[in-house]
Design a protein around this motif. Sequence first.
Motif, PDB file in Angstrom:
ATOM      1  N   ILE A  97     -63.002  30.134 -84.027  1.00 12.26           N
ATOM      2  CA  ILE A  97     -61.771  30.942 -84.045  1.00 12.26           C
ATOM      3  C   ILE A  97     -60.639  30.127 -84.677  1.00 12.26           C
ATOM      4  O   ILE A  97     -59.881  30.631 -85.524  1.00 12.26           O
ATOM      5  CB  ILE A  97     -61.385  31.367 -82.610  1.00 12.26           C
ATOM      6  CG1 ILE A  97     -62.352  32.415 -82.086  1.00 12.26           C
ATOM      7  CG2 ILE A  97     -59.944  31.855 -82.542  1.00 12.26           C
ATOM      8  CD1 ILE A  97     -62.144  33.802 -82.636  1.00 12.26           C
ATOM      9  N   LYS A  99     -60.850  27.759 -86.771  1.00 17.34           N
ATOM     10  CA  LYS A  99     -61.086  27.653 -88.218  1.00 17.34           C
ATOM     11  C   LYS A  99     -60.706  28.949 -88.927  1.00 17.34           C
ATOM     12  O   LYS A  99     -60.107  28.935 -89.988  1.00 17.34           O
ATOM     13  CB  LYS A  99     -62.572  27.353 -88.508  1.00 17.34           C
ATOM     14  CG  LYS A  99     -63.022  25.972 -88.101  1.00 17.34           C
ATOM     15  CD  LYS A  99     -62.663  24.972 -89.165  1.00 17.34           C
ATOM     16  CE  LYS A  99     -63.119  23.583 -88.768  1.00 17.34           C
ATOM     17  NZ  LYS A  99     -62.627  22.571 -89.669  1.00 17.34           N
ATOM     18  N   ILE A 100     -61.030  30.064 -88.316  1.00 17.15           N
ATOM     19  CA  ILE A 100     -60.754  31.363 -88.951  1.00 17.15           C
ATOM     20  C   ILE A 100     -59.264  31.656 -88.956  1.00 17.15           C
ATOM     21  O   ILE A 100     -58.701  32.141 -89.924  1.00 17.15           O
ATOM     22  CB  ILE A 100     -61.529  32.495 -88.222  1.00 17.15           C
ATOM     23  CG1 ILE A 100     -63.027  32.388 -88.542  1.00 17.15           C
ATOM     24  CG2 ILE A 100     -61.000  33.872 -88.631  1.00 17.15           C
ATOM     25  CD1 ILE A 100     -63.877  33.368 -87.774  1.00 17.15           C
ATOM     26  N   LEU A 101     -58.599  31.377 -87.860  1.00 16.60           N
ATOM     27  CA  LEU A 101     -57.187  31.732 -87.751  1.00 16.60           C
ATOM     28  C   LEU A 101     -56.269  30.657 -88.289  1.00 16.60           C
ATOM     29  O   LEU A 101     -55.107  30.915 -88.600  1.00 16.60           O
ATOM     30  CB  LEU A 101     -56.826  31.993 -86.279  1.00 16.60           C
ATOM     31  CG  LEU A 101     -57.580  33.136 -85.608  1.00 16.60           C
ATOM     32  CD1 LEU A 101     -57.192  33.249 -84.152  1.00 16.60           C
ATOM     33  CD2 LEU A 101     -57.291  34.453 -86.333  1.00 16.60           C
ATOM     34  N   GLU A 102     -56.813  29.441 -88.307  1.00 15.47           N
ATOM     35  CA  GLU A 102     -55.988  28.289 -88.698  1.00 15.47           C
ATOM     36  C   GLU A 102     -54.690  28.299 -87.933  1.00 15.47           C
ATOM     37  O   GLU A 102     -53.606  28.134 -88.470  1.00 15.47           O
ATOM     38  CB  GLU A 102     -55.737  28.297 -90.204  1.00 15.47           C
ATOM     39  CG  GLU A 102     -57.012  28.105 -90.961  1.00 15.47           C
ATOM     40  CD  GLU A 102     -56.837  28.117 -92.458  1.00 15.47           C
ATOM     41  OE1 GLU A 102     -55.700  27.911 -92.927  1.00 15.47           O
ATOM     42  OE2 GLU A 102     -57.820  28.340 -93.156  1.00 15.47           O
ATOM     43  N   VAL A 103     -54.849  28.544 -86.627  1.00 11.07           N
ATOM     44  CA  VAL A 103     -53.710  28.586 -85.725  1.00 11.07           C
ATOM     45  C   VAL A 103     -53.869  27.467 -84.709  1.00 11.07           C
ATOM     46  O   VAL A 103     -54.945  27.288 -84.165  1.00 11.07           O
ATOM     47  CB  VAL A 103     -53.673  29.939 -84.979  1.00 11.07           C
ATOM     48  CG1 VAL A 103     -52.660  29.923 -83.852  1.00 11.07           C
ATOM     49  CG2 VAL A 103     -53.345  31.047 -85.949  1.00 11.07           C
TER      50      VAL A 103
ATOM     51  N   VAL B  89     -67.092  35.189 -80.771  1.00 13.29           N
ATOM     52  CA  VAL B  89     -66.027  35.043 -81.767  1.00 13.29           C
ATOM     53  C   VAL B  89     -65.468  36.425 -82.114  1.00 13.29           C
ATOM     54  O   VAL B  89     -64.243  36.610 -82.177  1.00 13.29           O
ATOM     55  CB  VAL B  89     -66.545  34.334 -83.043  1.00 13.29           C
ATOM     56  CG1 VAL B  89     -65.533  34.417 -84.162  1.00 13.29           C
ATOM     57  CG2 VAL B  89     -66.882  32.888 -82.739  1.00 13.29           C
ATOM     58  N   LEU B  93     -61.707  37.614 -81.582  1.00 14.51           N
ATOM     59  CA  LEU B  93     -60.880  38.074 -82.710  1.00 14.51           C
ATOM     60  C   LEU B  93     -60.271  39.440 -82.394  1.00 14.51           C
ATOM     61  O   LEU B  93     -59.104  39.689 -82.690  1.00 14.51           O
ATOM     62  CB  LEU B  93     -61.715  38.159 -83.989  1.00 14.51           C
ATOM     63  CG  LEU B  93     -62.018  36.847 -84.695  1.00 14.51           C
ATOM     64  CD1 LEU B  93     -62.966  37.085 -85.864  1.00 14.51           C
ATOM     65  CD2 LEU B  93     -60.741  36.184 -85.196  1.00 14.51           C
ATOM     66  N   TYR B  96     -57.531  38.989 -80.036  1.00 14.14           N
ATOM     67  CA  TYR B  96     -56.441  38.206 -80.635  1.00 14.14           C
ATOM     68  C   TYR B  96     -55.412  39.108 -81.297  1.00 14.14           C
ATOM     69  O   TYR B  96     -54.235  38.759 -81.414  1.00 14.14           O
ATOM     70  CB  TYR B  96     -57.013  37.202 -81.655  1.00 14.14           C
ATOM     71  CG  TYR B  96     -55.967  36.338 -82.309  1.00 14.14           C
ATOM     72  CD1 TYR B  96     -55.575  36.561 -83.628  1.00 14.14           C
ATOM     73  CD2 TYR B  96     -55.349  35.300 -81.595  1.00 14.14           C
ATOM     74  CE1 TYR B  96     -54.608  35.772 -84.219  1.00 14.14           C
ATOM     75  CE2 TYR B  96     -54.373  34.516 -82.190  1.00 14.14           C
ATOM     76  CZ  TYR B  96     -54.007  34.762 -83.507  1.00 14.14           C
ATOM     77  OH  TYR B  96     -53.025  33.977 -84.085  1.00 14.14           O
ATOM     78  N   GLU B 105     -47.887  34.880 -87.192  1.00 11.32           N
ATOM     79  CA  GLU B 105     -48.409  33.664 -87.846  1.00 11.32           C
ATOM     80  C   GLU B 105     -49.642  33.943 -88.723  1.00 11.32           C
ATOM     81  O   GLU B 105     -49.672  33.552 -89.899  1.00 11.32           O
ATOM     82  CB  GLU B 105     -48.782  32.622 -86.800  1.00 11.32           C
ATOM     83  CG  GLU B 105     -47.548  32.051 -86.075  1.00 11.32           C
ATOM     84  CD  GLU B 105     -47.909  31.142 -84.910  1.00 11.32           C
ATOM     85  OE1 GLU B 105     -47.104  30.993 -83.987  1.00 11.32           O
ATOM     86  OE2 GLU B 105     -49.032  30.575 -84.931  1.00 11.32           O
ATOM     87  N   THR B 106     -50.616  34.590 -88.138  1.00  8.07           N
ATOM     88  CA  THR B 106     -51.909  34.743 -88.831  1.00  8.07           C
ATOM     89  C   THR B 106     -51.809  35.633 -90.062  1.00  8.07           C
ATOM     90  O   THR B 106     -52.222  35.225 -91.163  1.00  8.07           O
ATOM     91  CB  THR B 106     -52.976  35.285 -87.869  1.00  8.07           C
ATOM     92  OG1 THR B 106     -53.040  34.413 -86.744  1.00  8.07           O
ATOM     93  CG2 THR B 106     -54.345  35.350 -88.518  1.00  8.07           C
ATOM     94  N   LEU B 109     -49.954  34.087 -92.868  1.00  5.84           N
ATOM     95  CA  LEU B 109     -50.752  33.008 -93.457  1.00  5.84           C
ATOM     96  C   LEU B 109     -51.818  33.580 -94.395  1.00  5.84           C
ATOM     97  O   LEU B 109     -52.033  33.074 -95.506  1.00  5.84           O
ATOM     98  CB  LEU B 109     -51.426  32.211 -92.333  1.00  5.84           C
ATOM     99  CG  LEU B 109     -52.182  30.959 -92.741  1.00  5.84           C
ATOM    100  CD1 LEU B 109     -51.242  29.935 -93.353  1.00  5.84           C
ATOM    101  CD2 LEU B 109     -52.887  30.353 -91.526  1.00  5.84           C
ATOM    102  N   TYR B 110     -52.464  34.655 -93.960  1.00  8.12           N
ATOM    103  CA  TYR B 110     -53.501  35.289 -94.780  1.00  8.12           C
ATOM    104  C   TYR B 110     -52.899  35.871 -96.053  1.00  8.12           C
ATOM    105  O   TYR B 110     -53.485  35.804 -97.134  1.00  8.12           O
ATOM    106  CB  TYR B 110     -54.199  36.405 -93.988  1.00  8.12           C
ATOM    107  CG  TYR B 110     -55.195  35.942 -92.940  1.00  8.12           C
ATOM    108  CD1 TYR B 110     -55.938  36.863 -92.211  1.00  8.12           C
ATOM    109  CD2 TYR B 110     -55.402  34.603 -92.667  1.00  8.12           C
ATOM    110  CE1 TYR B 110     -56.861  36.473 -91.247  1.00  8.12           C
ATOM    111  CE2 TYR B 110     -56.315  34.187 -91.706  1.00  8.12           C
ATOM    112  CZ  TYR B 110     -57.032  35.133 -90.993  1.00  8.12           C
ATOM    113  OH  TYR B 110     -57.936  34.741 -90.029  1.00  8.12           O
ATOM    114  N   LYS B 187     -63.806  36.522 -93.275  1.00 10.48           N
ATOM    115  CA  LYS B 187     -63.673  35.151 -92.746  1.00 10.48           C
ATOM    116  C   LYS B 187     -64.818  34.825 -91.800  1.00 10.48           C
ATOM    117  O   LYS B 187     -65.277  33.685 -91.736  1.00 10.48           O
ATOM    118  CB  LYS B 187     -62.325  35.005 -92.067  1.00 10.48           C
ATOM    119  CG  LYS B 187     -61.191  34.982 -93.097  1.00 10.48           C
ATOM    120  CD  LYS B 187     -59.910  34.459 -92.558  1.00 10.48           C
ATOM    121  CE  LYS B 187     -58.834  34.424 -93.627  1.00 10.48           C
ATOM    122  NZ  LYS B 187     -58.932  33.277 -94.514  1.00 10.48           N
ATOM    123  N   LEU B 195     -70.130  27.095 -91.471  1.00 10.11           N
ATOM    124  CA  LEU B 195     -70.069  26.329 -90.223  1.00 10.11           C
ATOM    125  C   LEU B 195     -71.381  26.236 -89.458  1.00 10.11           C
ATOM    126  O   LEU B 195     -71.442  25.568 -88.432  1.00 10.11           O
ATOM    127  CB  LEU B 195     -68.997  26.921 -89.291  1.00 10.11           C
ATOM    128  CG  LEU B 195     -67.577  26.928 -89.841  1.00 10.11           C
ATOM    129  CD1 LEU B 195     -66.641  27.615 -88.855  1.00 10.11           C
ATOM    130  CD2 LEU B 195     -67.100  25.512 -90.130  1.00 10.11           C
TER     131      LEU B 195
END
Lengths: 104, 205
Positions: A97, A99-103, B89, B93, B96, B105-106, B109-110, B187, B195
Amino acid sequence: MSILSLEINKLLEIEKEAEEKIKKAREKAEKIIGEAKKKAEAILDKAEKTGFSEIEKEYSEKIDMDRAKIMDEYRKVADDLYSKGLGKVEAIADYIIKKILEVE
Amino acid sequence: MGIEELRKEILEEADKKVDEILSEARAKAEKMIKEAERQADHIIERKKESVLKSLKEREKSELAIARIEGKRLVYEKKWKLVDLIFKQVVEKLKSYRDDNRYFEETLPLYIFEGIQFLNYNEVILMVNQDDHDMLKSKLKSIENIVSKKLGRKVKLILDDKPIRIMGGVVLSSSDRNVFYNSSFDAKLLDARGKLTADILDMLLR
């Protein structure tokens, strides 16, 4: 009949007796060889038909046991890996997570 | 020499001949049987070797197959764990998206990432149905955040038509010729590819 003729006749009989002995000996010899030949054939036949079912059975059982042992070992490794891994699922999911969100 | 002596001599010769004949026959018979026994031993030995060779080959093959099947068991368990991880995950997500950081933020950023790639000053944003209205209300502030980060003015246009993605955003140039996929789906796929080695390493540690 003269004495000479009698003696010649006797000699002929003796020769005949001797030949008869030799003839019987030859017949016996043929029989001996004939029986030996049959015996030899039987020995070879028995050899050709020899089986090793006992050896095959024992070896097969050994293979089955070894096979089962290998599978049991791998099964244990797989189960151990899984039960230990279950405890790490949450942490690894969080890592992904991040890594995906970079949060932070 | 009298008849009796002659008789004796002839019969002795005959007996001698008889002995010879029988001796020879017995010797020949014995030789024949011995040779047969020798050959029989050879045949049996050859057959035994052949049976053992065949059994050894079977053993080698079956045990190799057992090892392959065993490794497959371990491999299946590993991948079961990887699937479980990615299932978690996905759940994380999804939840989230209820977090404030998602829009603050997210997504910025994207979008920043996408504009850097597309290198356009005007881009179209496509999001899913659930995110659409919220993004619409925050579009101007996100535009400012991204412009500030880029050091130049950008214009963000929100597409009215939602798309079917889990979350995140897909960007396109205004002429819709070039796209950049910054969705959670993309992603996630990327993460699975990049990964997996790390994940397996972490599992085995």
